[in-house]
Design an enzyme around this catalytic site. Sequence first.
Site, PDB file in Angstrom:
ATOM      1  CG  HIS A  55      -1.769   1.216   1.379  1.00  0.00           C
ATOM      2  ND1 HIS A  55      -1.557   2.193   2.319  1.00  0.00           N
ATOM      3  CD2 HIS A  55      -2.866   1.611   0.667  1.00  0.00           C
ATOM      4  CE1 HIS A  55      -2.484   3.134   2.205  1.00  0.00           C
ATOM      5  NE2 HIS A  55      -3.285   2.802   1.215  1.00  0.00           N
ATOM      6  CG  HIS A 101      -0.420   9.696   0.770  1.00  0.00           C
ATOM      7  ND1 HIS A 101      -0.543   9.626   2.144  1.00  0.00           N
ATOM      8  CD2 HIS A 101      -1.560   9.146   0.279  1.00  0.00           C
ATOM      9  CE1 HIS A 101      -1.688   9.062   2.461  1.00  0.00           C
ATOM     10  NE2 HIS A 101      -2.324   8.767   1.346  1.00  0.00           N
TER      11      HIS A 101
END
Length: 531
Positions: A55, A101
Amino acid sequence: MAFAAEQTLLKKGGLTAEGFHRWLCSDANAALDPRRGVYQDMGWPLSHYFIYTGHNSYLTGNQLSSGCSERPIVKALLDGVRVIELDLWPNSTKDEVEVLHGRTWTSPVELNKCLDAIKEHAFVASPYPVILTLEDHLTPDLQAKVAKMLKQTFGDMLYISESESMAEFPSPDDLKGKVIISTKPPKEYLQTKSGKEEAEDRAEEEGVWGEEISDGKATARQMSEQGSGKYGAEEAEEEPLDGEAEKKARQQGADSEYNRLIAIQLTRRKHDMDQDLKVDPDKVTRLSLGEKAYEKAIVSHGAHIIRFTQRNLLRIFPRSTRIMSSNYNPLMGWRYGVQMVAANMQGHGRKLWLTQGMFRANGGCGYVKKPDILMNSDPDKLFDPKADLPVKTRLRVTVYMGDGWRFDFRKTHFDKCSPPDFYARVGVAGVAADTRMEQTRVMMDSWIPAWDREFEFPLAVPERALLRVEVHESDNHQKDDFGGQTCLPVWELRPGIRAVRLCDHKGQPLRSVKLLMRFEFFPSSSSSNSK
């Protein structure tokens, strides 16, 4: 046979007690057979396997302010991870693609660096396919750039499906040496406001090694009491388009070449679990759920999830409040056949140790075949992880002793004035009925603790149970010190007295630290007094 070998040893001068002990503690006598490679049938569709899944694979640390780099991707691939996730965003001038991110303070890395790293290291640890999940926040022109980069970087390594939809997934054997792109069908890039203020208010993280692994019953009760509710979006990857943006997307269109490269399309959620988990007999797909939505789903739609994952792929991703990159308990996914339980590989702790333990199985190739009980489609025999399951076998574990800390740690690492006081924790993680942890007594003032303690674990689903081992140093005045850990697939344990090498908190093997343990399997009817 054993007698003949003994005679040979005697003729050659025999084996001293010290030599025998050395062999017992050697890697040749490891708990898992060091010569055993991939042994499971790799010819079934992808949906039949648990897959080692990362992830936010590019992050070097926490989810809020750490750097982005290709280095964590390289490490993950070398560790056997087969699913790499990249979040794609336009740069500040909107003319290039960056990996970061989104809506945080993380510093970006260039997409081409990540792709080059994947190409170079994808098949070093395993020949089986790498699935590249793209979290796409791009305009059509940038999607076209990404399509060009993917083709130039991977060339023939890129798997391109012959049709827009597949009736069945290919097998890991069919896809050896291939990189597979998986994402949603292209959509219009949405400019979103900064989420930094929201991120600052997120929940506190767990303790240093994460909370103890539970059997999952408390979580199920909690979700049941809350009610199934609405299965809403949890992260940016689940954000729906608003009406105006959707209209604009249709007008501009998406890049057709980019769309052609998506071999495994991610189904856009309808936020109605009956619809989301509907099995299409003519088409397979991938669905992605946040951990909170998933925990609600297993209360109300557990059987649906098992049926869905018999043909389709399901991915669970950690909730956004895990700022320090802690992880979701993967057992909760595996019990229902979920193939992709996404893990933050930089988030060290007990939950990641479980993931590392699972994927030590099958030669560490990153694909572990699901047990037959999860693939039985007969409605009368559909597996129910919450049911009272009969015991299939019993595992007896004896922890004799440990050694090696005196070589790998400074003399004052554990105690400044005396040798360490070690104790071992041994247990099993699996279905709720099998999950349990036990502990030895503390051996005071010894670098070579001899516990000589026996435990017995009744197992309902041994083919999906993991042996957990931890060693800690007891400290009366502050938190106990960490002395090593490992997690091993029970179904691959070699019976007998075996050497068990411990790892550090990151899952990397310690150079010298090993335990001497014994593993014995007995029929379900046997008791601990049986010999």
